[in-house]
Design a protein around this motif. Sequence first.
Motif, PDB file in Angstrom:
ATOM      1  N   ASN A 165       0.828  -1.210   0.000  1.00 38.84           N
ATOM      2  CA  ASN A 165       0.000   0.000   0.000  1.00 38.84           C
ATOM      3  C   ASN A 165       0.866   1.265   0.000  1.00 38.84           C
ATOM      4  OD1 ASN A 165      -2.313  -1.537   0.037  1.00 38.84           O
ATOM      5  ND2 ASN A 165      -2.578  -1.422   2.270  1.00 38.84           N
ATOM      6  N   GLN A 166       1.961   1.198   0.795  1.00 40.67           N
ATOM      7  CA  GLN A 166       2.870   2.345   0.854  1.00 40.67           C
ATOM      8  C   GLN A 166       3.528   2.587  -0.493  1.00 40.67           C
ATOM      9  OE1 GLN A 166       5.886   1.973   3.849  1.00 40.67           O
ATOM     10  NE2 GLN A 166       6.810   3.959   3.430  1.00 40.67           N
ATOM     11  N   SER A 167       3.964   1.496  -1.144  1.00 44.35           N
ATOM     12  CA  SER A 167       4.590   1.616  -2.452  1.00 44.35           C
ATOM     13  C   SER A 167       3.617   2.171  -3.476  1.00 44.35           C
ATOM     14  CB  SER A 167       5.106   0.256  -2.900  1.00 44.35           C
ATOM     15  OG  SER A 167       5.653   0.332  -4.193  1.00 44.35           O
ATOM     16  N   SER A 168       2.375   1.682  -3.412  1.00 43.16           N
ATOM     17  CA  SER A 168       1.347   2.161  -4.330  1.00 43.16           C
ATOM     18  C   SER A 168       1.077   3.655  -4.122  1.00 43.16           C
ATOM     19  CB  SER A 168       0.065   1.370  -4.144  1.00 43.16           C
ATOM     20  OG  SER A 168      -0.967   1.876  -4.950  1.00 43.16           O
ATOM     21  N   SER A 169       1.054   4.072  -2.853  1.00 39.92           N
ATOM     22  CA  SER A 169       0.813   5.485  -2.528  1.00 39.92           C
ATOM     23  C   SER A 169       1.935   6.366  -3.066  1.00 39.92           C
ATOM     24  CB  SER A 169       0.689   5.648  -1.013  1.00 39.92           C
ATOM     25  OG  SER A 169       0.551   7.011  -0.657  1.00 39.92           O
TER      26      SER A 169
END
Length: 467
Positions: free
Chosen positions: A8-12
């Motif tokens: 999720n962090q990478s996607s953000s």
Amino acid sequence: MANQALANQSSSQVMRQERESLSRAMLAATTRGNAAPAALVLEDGTAFVGTSCGAAGEATGEICFNTSLEGYLEVITDPSYAGQIVTMTYPQIGNYGVNLDDTQSAKPALRGLVVNNMCRTPSNWRSAQSLPDFLVEHNIVAIEGIDTRALVRHIRDHGAQKAIISATGTVDLDDLAAKVAASPSIVGINLAETVSCDAPYAFNELPESHAFAVAAPLKPRHRIVAYDCGVKRSILQGLVRAGCDVQVVPWNTSAEEVLAQNPDGVFLSNGPGDPDAVEETFTQVEKLLGKVPVFGICLGHQMISLACGAQIEKLKFGHRGGNQPVMNLISGRVEITAQNHGFGLVYPSLGELIPEESGGFSEPVDDLRFWVRNGVAPVVRNPRFGRIRLTHVNLNDGTCEGIQLLDVPAFSVQYHPEASPGPTDAHYLFTAFVRLMDGDPDYLDIDVSKDRLAGWVFGAEKEAANA
């Protein structure tokens, strides 16, 4: 769960990078483009970060602000801004572009420019180029995108101080703070000599592009010598329009050279910086007073004051703009004036009050609005030149805005009479100078409300048709 959080962090991060990339692409497609980052750092450590809207580089100087709603080109090319970084309080600058007939000097003398929003696509039938292009052409560093309201409040609260603008593409606030700390102050520096002319010349330049608004000049009937301490073209044009044959001389021209020309009058111009540092001018003015009619404005007002032995003080943040209210103690009218100065005359330092010519008052006051409230134009006795009357007072802070020497033919004001930029209330001062040279003892007794429109042709055809 940990793997999902990382995903999720990478996607953000990817989404944020995409948004930033899209934002840069959209900005690049506008007239503003992707401007380089820039910063403004004050001597006390206050910093503002924005973007460049002028030439690349760095510039140090004294930070100040101008409250004019228009006339940015006249402000930028006013030689009186030598050594200073000018903040324009009006939010959008550059709307109507640049017309070189409106410039006040051959090139800008200011160190840098600060605006909230710079217009790159001007709309005006007189515009020849955009303001950012003009700034780049003259190597003037400028910054936009900062909160100019906060900056102006800070200057008003903490006073004038040194500052630096950096538009080099990188922002290192600590490095900039060190540079501004090491930069010189304008106090004690003779800036007039940096903007004065190199040799005498005759002036009769009246731009044809102004003919739509301004009437033809009066026929010349007085020969005057004008000291150039950083004079604005429009002030010289005002003298020409009033009927003066103008010979301009450098700031350090001797009184003997001036008097050898047998002029009808001497004009002392506006100019930048610390008046105490312009000793070669005011020592010559001391020799001229009493020999020939003299009229001074702005720095010229301070030159007359220093010639009289007065004290000059540095104002907290100066007067700059086209909306400064001044009470004319002679006419009883309020004039809205154009001003640009950071120093001012301490009126009581001219001499002791003469009670019988000062409404019976004998004690000096610091806040000159005292005389406004009492309806008195006080007179002091000067050891060098006799009686000197206070004629004009700034209604914002109670400082001196004008004096009249009663025993020799001379007067001066702290502001600019030519409305470039600004109002026309003070136009009568050119008329007063001509009347002084005519020998009229009541040369300042002028109906300001009528004279303020003299020379303008707006609506003249309509009025003639309705006559």
